[in-house]
Structures are given as C-alpha cells and as structure tokens.
Design a protein around this motif. Sequence first.
Motif, PDB file in Angstrom:
ATOM      1  N   ASN A 124      19.687  11.067 -47.250  1.00 55.14           N
ATOM      2  CA  ASN A 124      18.475  11.693 -47.272  1.00 55.14           C
ATOM      3  C   ASN A 124      17.529  10.206 -47.608  1.00 55.14           C
ATOM      4  OD1 ASN A 124      15.714  12.349 -47.232  1.00 55.14           O
ATOM      5  ND2 ASN A 124      16.331  14.263 -47.852  1.00 55.14           N
ATOM      6  N   THR A 125      16.347  10.012 -47.954  1.00 54.14           N
ATOM      7  CA  THR A 125      15.916   8.938 -48.878  1.00 54.14           C
ATOM      8  C   THR A 125      14.968   9.228 -49.479  1.00 54.14           C
ATOM      9  OG1 THR A 125      16.484   7.579 -46.742  1.00 54.14           O
ATOM     10  CG2 THR A 125      14.655   6.362 -48.164  1.00 54.14           C
ATOM     11  N   PHE A 126      14.886   8.352 -51.083  1.00 56.55           N
ATOM     12  CA  PHE A 126      13.463   8.797 -51.799  1.00 56.55           C
ATOM     13  C   PHE A 126      12.892   7.360 -51.771  1.00 56.55           C
ATOM     14  CE2 PHE A 126      12.095   7.694 -56.000  1.00 56.55           C
ATOM     15  CZ  PHE A 126      10.789   8.747 -56.145  1.00 56.55           C
ATOM     16  N   GLY A 127      11.780   7.243 -51.991  1.00 59.43           N
ATOM     17  CA  GLY A 127      10.783   6.491 -51.707  1.00 59.43           C
ATOM     18  C   GLY A 127       9.683   7.005 -52.412  1.00 59.43           C
ATOM     19  N   SER A 128       9.468   5.546 -52.535  1.00 63.61           N
ATOM     20  CA  SER A 128       7.593   5.090 -53.325  1.00 63.61           C
ATOM     21  C   SER A 128       6.969   4.181 -53.673  1.00 63.61           C
ATOM     22  CB  SER A 128       8.638   5.035 -55.342  1.00 63.61           C
ATOM     23  OG  SER A 128       9.420   4.123 -55.350  1.00 63.61           O
ATOM     24  N   LYS A 129       5.743   3.436 -54.178  1.00 64.09           N
ATOM     25  CA  LYS A 129       5.283   2.872 -53.646  1.00 64.09           C
ATOM     26  C   LYS A 129       6.201   1.488 -54.674  1.00 64.09           C
ATOM     27  CE  LYS A 129       1.437   5.644 -53.210  1.00 64.09           C
ATOM     28  NZ  LYS A 129      -0.686   6.373 -53.506  1.00 64.09           N
TER      29      LYS A 129
END
Length: 413
Positions: free
Chosen positions: A307-312
Amino acid sequence: MSRRVVRQSKFRHVFGQAAKADQAYEDIRVSKVTWDSSFCAVNPKFLAIIVEAGGGGAFIVLPLAKTGRVDKNYPLVTGHTAPVLDIDWCPHNDNVIASASDDTTIMVWQIPDYTPMRNITEPIITLEGHSKRVGILSWHPTARNVLLSAGGDNVIIIWNVGTGEVLLSLDDMHPDIIHSVCWNSNGSLLATTCKDKTLRIIDPRKGQVVAERFAAHEGMRPMRAIFTRQGHIFTTGFTRMSQRELGLWDPNNFVEPVALQEMDTSNGVLLPFYDADSSIVYLCGKGDSSIRYFEITDEPPFVHYLNTFGSKEPQRGMGFMPKRGLDVSKCEIARFYKLHERKCEPIIMTVPRKVRGWAGLQGGRERSSHALQQNTLETLLEQIKALREQVQAQEQRITALENMLCELVDGTD
C-alpha cells in the motif's frame, strides 16, 4: 482443483494514518543541509531532530509526550562547530545518542529524563579519527558501547565508546564516498554502498570484503542497502535513465538479482526502513509526500507491494520507532515521525482489528474460532504489557547502577 485469487498475507491489510494534529510537533527549524540522512531519530522516550543553528551544528531532543508548538528558546544539544549530519539513538540505553558532523567529529551525549534549563553543550565523549566530514552513524545491534561511523574520507571506523578507542578501521575498501552502511541482525556483517556503484558485504572481524556486486543499480545517484530477515540484501537506487528502482539480492549469488522493480521518475533518494518481525520494508523518499511499503517473502515476485500512505506536504526526513515503543493494544506494527518544513508528524501503521488475530485470512473458520482467538489475543497483550513494564524497570535499574559506577570511578580518579 482450487485456485488462489488473492495472495495470502498476514499484513495485506496494513494501512497508515496520520496522528491527530494535537499529537504533532510544530515550529521546528529542520536542518536545510543537503545531505541524504533521515535528520530524525526516535526511541520509546525521545524524539531527536537535526535543526538549523547559528555558529555550528545542533539538534533538538523532545520527550515523546511533549507535543504541540515547540518554544523557540527550547534547549538544544550543541557542541559541534559545523552542521550535524546524522544522529542515532543507542539501542541499549534510551538516554544515549550519538551525533556526527561536518566538523569531522562524533559526539556521544547523555540526555536527562527531565527538560534541561539550558543547552546541553558537554558530550560524554568526543571521538576523533576521521579527516573529513562524518555523515553516517550506526550503533552495533547486539554489543554495548560499539559505534560505527563512516566519513567523507571513505573510511569506516568502529569505536569503543566507553574508552574512545578505535576497535577497527576499514580504510582501504571504498575508493569513493560511502553512501550507506548497515549491520546485519547480529552485527557480524556489514552491507555498504558507495559512489563507485558497488554493493559490498564486509566481514569486519576478518577486515575483508566477502562479496560484492558492481552496478546493483546502474544509475549514478546514491544507493541504499539493508539486510533482510531471510538473509537477502534489499537495495534502492536509480536506473541508467534516472528512474528510481528497488532490488533484492542473494549475497551468495550476486550474478542476478532475486527481484528488480522500477518505481517512478522522482529524483529523491529512497530511504528504506525495515521491520524484521513482519518483513515489511517502508520506502520514504526525500521530497516525496508518500510512504510506500512492501512485504518481502520467499514467493515470487519476492517483493510484494502492499500500500501507499500519502499526504499533502513533502517530507524532509523520517524517524522510525523501534518495535518496543509501539502500542500493540491498538494493532500498531510500525510508527514513523515524518518531518515537514516546520513540523513533525507521527504516522501510525496498523492492522485492522477485524484481521488482527489473522483468522480473517482463513475464510469461514474465523466465525467459529473468533471467541477463542479474542481471548488468546487479550492474554498475549497482557503478557506483552507486563514484559514491557519489566524491561523498562530493569533498564531504569541498569541506568541507575551505571551512573553510580561512573560516580565511583570519578571519585577514585
């Protein structure tokens, strides 16, 4: 005949989420030095971050519970005469941290449990032996008071921190700048990457290279290498066309990779963080806004995307919490401290409660055994909590005894 549609995995459902805003650290002047280190180190007691400082190098140490806005006059750990490039907590004493600097020295510090009133300026010991800047630090995983450093002089030095003596100097193995150094799990081998594009496996006791692979990644950008639980070497690097790439290698047969995957065209160096218990590797790129994680197994294709954790906000550094600092009662399997421009944000990796007993991977059998597994899990969690409290109590006792011994030794001098 049955056909498996989805690959079975205990960690297929791991997901990341940012902690609430009141659990972050704000107004931190993160260092702007152009060096590919994580700029952050964390243990079950403290969070340490390399910061901007006039007239030399410094880092800040915050208790984990001290979240929110950090006072601009909060005491720093200072003493280096040039920027700090790397920091690393001692795995055997949560109050001891080492720092490496552009001033060619390594300093080892004792951090008090209370908040100091002024800057900490006196290290326990200063280690001098490199002729150029020191950019890599790594404590030995099993031996106390053993610290490794690597410098711009292309030399690796292993120190006895208790006496300040050089235990071993590896000064003829790397013809160019060393990009990364990693111990294996018991500290018997080193994996190093170098600007000459060669991945090396070194036996420090014999003082020789036991295996090497030229151009594990063909690009000229820096490589990183870590050992896995299976005894393989996981690497990150760049292709000849400057695409980011990850690889898995068998050190007994470096001719062909076990796995090799292209990632993307970003230019940030991928920093790998490995959890041996779950065999999950987390990839964090400088300047990225995401954390990607993969499970390493013995089944093809061997490196499985999860999976991937994304933020701004783009990340400038990353700290990885040791396993003993996690909250297992909340199904937490990993925790990051992600540095932004003026903020440090905890990222929690968890397994959903519906699969935390891992019975959910067994289909219909989950419903029939749910109550039994729930009771078993709660019992295990209680035992883990009791063991953690016992370990913490023993560590406090050991620290107190070490302090008493130091006072006695000082008194006899």
